[in-house]
Design a protein around this motif. Structure first.
Motif, short mmCIF file in Angstrom:
data_model
loop_
_atom_site.label_atom_id
_atom_site.label_comp_id
_atom_site.label_asym_id
_atom_site.label_seq_id
_atom_site.Cartn_x
_atom_site.Cartn_y
_atom_site.Cartn_z
N SER A 112 0.83 -1.21 0.00
CA SER A 112 0.00 0.00 0.00
C SER A 112 0.86 1.26 0.00
N HIS A 143 0.97 4.16 -2.88
CA HIS A 143 0.76 5.59 -2.59
C HIS A 143 1.94 6.40 -3.12
N TRP A 144 3.14 5.92 -2.89
CA TRP A 144 4.31 6.67 -3.32
C TRP A 144 4.33 6.79 -4.84
N ASP A 175 1.61 6.84 -6.67
CA ASP A 175 0.56 7.82 -6.95
C ASP A 175 1.05 9.25 -6.75
N TYR A 176 1.90 9.45 -5.74
CA TYR A 176 2.41 10.80 -5.45
C TYR A 176 3.40 11.28 -6.51
N HIS A 199 -1.51 13.84 -1.06
CA HIS A 199 -2.76 13.12 -1.30
C HIS A 199 -3.70 13.90 -2.23
N ALA A 259 -1.37 13.28 -5.98
CA ALA A 259 -2.01 12.02 -6.36
C ALA A 259 -3.47 12.22 -6.77
N HIS A 317 -5.99 12.11 -4.92
CA HIS A 317 -6.84 11.14 -4.22
C HIS A 317 -8.12 11.84 -3.77
N MET A 353 -8.94 10.16 1.64
CA MET A 353 -7.61 9.56 1.75
C MET A 353 -6.67 10.41 2.59
#
Length: 112
Positions: free
Chosen positions: A28, A32-33, A35-36, A85, A89, A91, A95
Motif C-alpha cells: 500500500s 501511494h508513493w 501515486d504521489y 494526497h 495524487a 486522491h 484519503m
C-alpha cells in the motif's frame, strides 16, 4: 486531565506504524508513493524524518523541551502529506483524513 500525554503517545504510535510501513516497503505504501509521483528514495527520507519526530515525542516524556520541536517537524510533514494526497495524487479527500488527524494532534501538541 492533561490530554497532552495521551495525544503524544497516540501520535508517536501512529508515526512508528507509518515508519514501519515505509521502511518495510508495504504494498500500500509503495502504491501511494507511486501515486504521489515522488522518487522512491524520498520515501526513506520522509520515513527517517518521521522516525526522528516519533522518537522526539517519546524522548519528550523525559525531556519536555523536545516536544515542540518534534511536533513542529511532524506537523510540517503532515502538511506535505495532505498536499501529496490531494494535489499530487489527486486522491479523494477521504484519503487525507489520517494525515489531517495526525496534523491536528501535532498542532495540539505544538500549541496546546
Amino acid at each position: 486531565m492533561n490530554l497532552l500525554i495521551p495525544a503524544q503517545a497516540i501520535l508517536a504510535g501512529m508515526f512508528m506504524l507509518s515508519v514501519l510501513m515505509k521502511f518495510g516497503r508495504t504494498k500500500s505504501m509503495l502504491q501511494h508513493w507511486n501515486d504521489y509521483r515522488y522518487p522512491l528514495w524520498f520515501m526513506y527520507v520522509i520515513a527517517s524524518l518521521e522516525l526522528c519526530g516519533a522518537l522526539g515525542l517519546i524522548l519528550a516524556f523525559w525531556i519536555p523541551a523536545v516536544l515542540k520541536i518534534a511536533a513542529a517537524v511532524l506537523a510540517i510533514l503532515m502538511i506535505g502529506a495532505i498536499h501529496a494526497h490531494l494535489f499530487r495524487a489527486k486522491h479523494r479527500p477521504v484519503m487525507a483524513i489520517n494525515a489531517l488527524l495526525m496534523l491536528s494532534l501535532s498542532a495540539f501538541l505544538l500549541f496546546g
